[in-house]
Design an enzyme around this catalytic site. Structure first.
Site, PDB file in Angstrom:
ATOM      1  CG  ASP A 132      -2.304   0.662   0.998  1.00 12.88           C
ATOM      2  OD1 ASP A 132      -2.274   1.715   0.254  1.00 12.88           O
ATOM      3  OD2 ASP A 132      -3.059   0.079   1.363  1.00 12.88           O
ATOM      4  CG  ASP A 181      -4.326   5.790   0.632  1.00 12.76           C
ATOM      5  OD1 ASP A 181      -5.215   5.057   0.849  1.00 12.76           O
ATOM      6  OD2 ASP A 181      -4.249   7.057   1.131  1.00 12.76           O
ATOM      7  CD  GLU A 185      -8.473   4.672  -2.168  1.00 18.79           C
ATOM      8  OE1 GLU A 185      -9.206   4.500  -1.377  1.00 18.79           O
ATOM      9  OE2 GLU A 185      -7.448   5.643  -1.635  1.00 18.79           O
ATOM     10  CG  HIS A 230      -8.930  -0.487   4.330  1.00 15.80           C
ATOM     11  ND1 HIS A 230      -9.033  -0.583   2.868  1.00 15.80           N
ATOM     12  CD2 HIS A 230      -8.549   0.731   4.447  1.00 15.80           C
ATOM     13  CE1 HIS A 230      -8.559   0.647   2.486  1.00 15.80           C
ATOM     14  NE2 HIS A 230      -7.990   1.466   3.498  1.00 15.80           N
TER      15      HIS A 230
END
Length: 570
Positions: free
Chosen positions: A126, A228, A270, A343
């Site tokens: 990530d 992210d 993302e 998540h």
């Protein structure tokens, strides 16, 4: 880069030979390894605790790799395991090149990469580089002196007269997006929480540091990066352009040229702002990313003013229309990242299915829908056994930083406490973060100690051991679906065509490639549905997916049982 060049770039070379070879052995045209692989997201804090401290860790993940190998996944997206004060459970990073002490050591991480690769599984890190933690050494130096070289690694501005922040920008986690630091007499930007200062991507020194850090992880043998809120690194603060800001394409282009070019890596971005109008700038030919996580289907259930904290109904018709729109848009030039859970989201059976008596049946229907679409499916931990939402009795029971940060502001703007808690319990992030349920014991097989977060109350009934013991359980169904992606080239290379687009309950589509056609029918409700089929869906074939009695043909008028999913290959 052409489509062919991209396939060569991501082909069977570099750290992922086993993954690429396994994919290529089952498909007769060149294809990136991640197109036939299925991803599995692990939230490390809640996956498996090896030492009894109640917090999941890397050795715990290693101990469960055989479960994932048996499931058939090709790569693990690992939510952050970097050093962190854990105010946002790892998305606030204090050292990009160290492992959080509760999760283990760098040696543990290296062993995870090796043991996962031995099972044909890659590790995708990530990449959280819009912001870091205010406990990062960079920020500590930056906040101590304007003259420190690190000061310009962050976004600082002078305040307005009267001691006001530079702008009225609000943070995503609530409150102002600017915090004052007396030592430098300036305000720093934080689009999330004050503990997550935004990095200054206008500074080439900052970019060089990020590129070096990425190279360092690549050299450790990882399979790629999930990026992210990556669109935020292109923001233009002074013009007030934050989401998909004007510099995003330059930033990603530089990342590609400096780090990613020519490497056998999965790159998935993302963005909560990406739309069908902009997505191909990220994921089409000659763009730096393989796929993007987009959230239009998620935001269907959000209120325009209070977002997730005032939920709206999402009907099957709404859901399938949104999915169809993205599938249709991407079918020629882009590749989709397919997901219903992660998540940050509620458990999808609780949101789109039936988390009561229809838990298993609706879980299968939703899984079939996702895995038979065009793109790379992602399974979130516990999804493969049908984990569902939890419930908080009060705000004091809520762990989520976002919920606590937004509460006062939303109350002041007219949301009631009862409405807010309804939103938390339906859409809140805690729902996905309860510990993984491995068995029916006191710690659910997650820990021998006291879990950092309370277990879901259903953990004694819903767990891996029970589901895996059931040949008709969800785990077996997911394993079958994942296996089909390795077996059937039509799922990788096939197009997408929707039918019965106005039907309120049934999602119908075909996947076609050369002489092969897969006809798919899915009842997204708990009620039987009688319908007339168009000619394109009629005919005989091999039943490759059937949640109820196997059908060897579809002709004219059919009745689908509640939550029935059918896929015929012909």
């Amino acid at each position: 880069m052409t489509t062919g060049e991209r396939a060569k770039t991501h082909g069977a070379s570099g750290p992922n030979d086993a993954l690429a070879t396994a994919a290529g052995a089952r498909n007769d045209v060149a294809s990136p390894w991640w197109k036939s692989a299925v991803g599995y997201q692990i939230y490390p804090r809640s996956f498996c605790d090896s030492d009894g401290d109640g917090v999941g860790d890397i050795p715990g993940i290693i101990s469960r790799l055989d479960h994932l190998a048996d499931l058939g996944v090709g790569f693990i997206w690992l939510s952050p395991v970097y050093a962190s004060p854990q105010r946002d459970n790892g998305y606030d990073i204090s050292d990009y090149q160290a492992i959080h002490h509760e999760y283990g050591t760098l040696e543990d991480f290296d062993r995870l990469v090796t043991e996962a690769r031995d099972r044909g599984i890659g590790i995708v890190m990530d990449l959280v580089v819009n912001h870091c933690s205010d406990e990062h050494a960079w920020f500590k130096a930056a906040a101590a002196s304007r003259d420190a070289p690190e000061h310009d690694l962050f976004v600082w501005r002078e305040g307005r007269p009267g001691g006001l922040p530079p702008t009225d920008k609000r943070a995503i986690f609530g409150g102002p997006a600017w915090t004052y630091v007396a030592a430098v007499d300036r305000w720093y930007l934080h689009l999330f929480s004050p503990g997550q200062p935004d990095l200054n991507w206008d500074n080439p020194d900052l970019r060089d540091r990020i590129w070096s850090m990425m190279e360092w992880w690549i050299d450790r043998g990882i399979a790629g990066f999930r990026m992210d809120v990556i669109d935020l690194i292109g923001k233009d603060v002074d013009r007030g352009l934050f989401d998909e800001g004007p510099h995003i394409w330059d930033r990603l282009g530089e990342m590609h040229d400096r780090v990613l070019k020519g490497r056998d890596l999965l790159t998935v971005g993302e963005s909560w702002a990406v739309s069908r109008d902009t997505v191909l700038q990220y994921v089409a030919d000659a763009t730096p990313l393989a796929m993007m996580f987009h959230f239009d289907h998620v935001k269907l259930g959000w209120d325009p003013q209070f977002h997730k904290f005032r939920p709206r109904e999402v009907t099957p018709l709404m859901l399938k229309r949104e999915i169809t729109a993205w599938q249709t848009h991407l079918r020629e030039y882009g590749w989709d990242a397919l997901f219903l859970s992660n998540h940050d989201l509620p458990r999808h059976i609780s949101r789109y299915g039936d988390d009561g008596v229809g838990r298993v049946a609706s879980g299968k229907a939703l899984a079939a829908m996702l895995h038979l679409l065009r793109g790379t499916p992602f399974v979130y931990q516990g999804e493969e056994i049908g984990m569902i939402n939890t419930r908080a009795a009060s705000l004091a029971d809520v762990e989520d930083l976002e919920a606590h940060g937004q509460y006062e502001g939303f109350m002041a703007n007219g949301l009631t406490h009862a409405e807010f808690m309804e939103g938390v319990n339906l859409n809140g992030r805690d729902n996905a973060r309860t510990p993984m349920q491995w068995d029916g014991g006191p710690g659910a097989g997650f820990t021998a100690g006291t879990p950092w977060m309370p277990l879901n109350p259903n953990s004694r009934e819903v767990h891996v051991a029970a589901d895996r013991a059931d040949p008709d359980g969800l785990f077996a169904f997911y394993r079958h679906l994942i296996g089909l992606r390795r077996e059937l080239p039509v799922l990788i290379h096939g197009g997408f065509q929707a039918y019965l687009e106005d039907h309120p309950a049934v999602f119908a589509f075909t996947r076609g490639w050369h002489e092969r056609r897969l006809a798919v029918l899915i009842n997204l409700t708990g009620e039987a549905q009688a319908l007339e089929l168009p000619d394109a869906l009629c005919g005989s074939g091999r039943p490759v997916v059937h949640t109820h009695a196997a059908r060897r043909g579809l002709q004219g008028r059919v009745t689908l049982e509640p939550w029935e999913a059918v896929a015929l290959l012909r």
